[in-house]
Design a protein around this motif. Structure first.
Motif, mmCIF file in Angstrom:
data_model
loop_
_atom_site.group_PDB
_atom_site.id
_atom_site.type_symbol
_atom_site.label_atom_id
_atom_site.label_comp_id
_atom_site.label_asym_id
_atom_site.label_seq_id
_atom_site.Cartn_x
_atom_site.Cartn_y
_atom_site.Cartn_z
ATOM 1 N N GLU A 1 -3.904 2.924 11.278
ATOM 2 C CA GLU A 1 -2.878 3.847 10.789
ATOM 3 C C GLU A 1 -3.442 4.499 9.537
ATOM 4 O OE1 GLU A 1 -0.247 4.043 12.740
ATOM 5 O OE2 GLU A 1 -0.770 2.242 13.863
ATOM 6 N N ALA A 2 -3.512 5.823 9.518
ATOM 7 C CA ALA A 2 -4.053 6.548 8.366
ATOM 8 C C ALA A 2 -2.914 7.122 7.537
ATOM 9 C CB ALA A 2 -4.974 7.667 8.828
ATOM 10 N N VAL A 3 -3.003 6.960 6.233
ATOM 11 C CA VAL A 3 -1.980 7.495 5.322
ATOM 12 C C VAL A 3 -2.143 9.013 5.246
ATOM 13 C CG1 VAL A 3 -1.183 7.541 2.926
ATOM 14 C CG2 VAL A 3 -1.859 5.369 3.988
ATOM 15 N N VAL A 4 -1.035 9.718 5.441
ATOM 16 C CA VAL A 4 -1.059 11.173 5.304
ATOM 17 C C VAL A 4 -0.393 11.618 4.006
ATOM 18 C CG1 VAL A 4 -1.241 11.660 7.773
ATOM 19 C CG2 VAL A 4 1.017 11.448 6.735
ATOM 20 N N ALA A 5 0.506 10.781 3.437
ATOM 21 C CA ALA A 5 1.144 11.103 2.154
ATOM 22 C C ALA A 5 1.712 9.823 1.556
ATOM 23 C CB ALA A 5 2.264 12.119 2.345
ATOM 24 N N ASP A 6 1.542 9.660 0.261
ATOM 25 C CA ASP A 6 2.110 8.523 -0.454
ATOM 26 C C ASP A 6 3.497 8.929 -0.927
ATOM 27 O OD1 ASP A 6 2.832 6.457 -2.106
ATOM 28 O OD2 ASP A 6 0.942 6.419 -3.220
ATOM 29 N N LYS A 7 4.504 8.294 -0.415
ATOM 30 C CA LYS A 7 5.888 8.646 -0.727
ATOM 31 C C LYS A 7 6.541 7.640 -1.676
ATOM 32 C CE LYS A 7 6.438 12.360 1.524
ATOM 33 N NZ LYS A 7 6.534 13.567 0.735
ATOM 34 N N THR A 8 5.733 6.800 -2.327
ATOM 35 C CA THR A 8 6.272 5.861 -3.299
ATOM 36 C C THR A 8 6.876 6.649 -4.435
ATOM 37 O OG1 THR A 8 4.459 4.384 -2.704
ATOM 38 C CG2 THR A 8 5.726 3.830 -4.674
ATOM 39 N N SER A 9 8.131 6.390 -4.760
ATOM 40 C CA SER A 9 8.833 7.222 -5.750
ATOM 41 C C SER A 9 8.135 7.211 -7.110
ATOM 42 C CB SER A 9 10.290 6.781 -5.895
ATOM 43 O OG SER A 9 10.357 5.441 -6.334
#
Length: 136
Positions: free
Chosen positions: A123-131
């Motif tokens: 699984e490749a990260v496309v965006a870090d959505k950690t607030s």
């Protein structure tokens, strides 16, 4: 751990390079009081380490499903890969969760090697959505 300790931890997570005096000014404590609280948090195992967070160009989560029980060979190989930041033995469907920061060519080489040990999914990260990572 009280609310003041939680505030200190939050501040350290944002910027661990601040001095105790600077943290104290933010939460209305002396630098010495902040230092004493940090020492207790370390002694109690709440703070395990102080570290640097690196911004990687790519991140992958690789689940590995072992075909055989040659776990130590697999772990030794994965731990020798510079692009791997973490390897966890997990419960559930997979045997291991590997967190890597591979560029395309090195990911292909890594996948070829781990396929000798079992099946995998990437699984490749496309965006870090950690607030906390999206604050400006």
């Amino acid at each position: 751990m009280d609310s003041m300790d939680k505030k200190i931890i939050e501040i350290l997570q944002e910027n661990s390079r601040l001095t105790n005096k600077e943290i104290g000014a933010m939460i209305h404590l002396t630098g010495q009081a902040v230092g004493n609280r940090i020492i207790k948090l370390v002694e109690n195992g709440i703070i395990r380490k102080f570290s640097v967070e690196i911004e990687y160009p790519k991140t992958q989560f690789i689940r590995v499903f072992m075909d055989r029980n040659n776990f130590s060979d697999f772990e030794q190989f994965v731990n020798s890969c510079e692009a791997v930041s973490s390897i966890y033995k997990v419960s559930g469907q997979a045997c291991y969760m590997v967190i890597g920061h591979f560029l395309d060519d090195s990911l292909n080489e890594f996948i070829q090697e781990i396929s000798k040990y079992g099946r995998y999914s990437v699984e490749a990260v496309v965006a870090d959505k950690t607030s906390r990572n999206n604050m400006i």
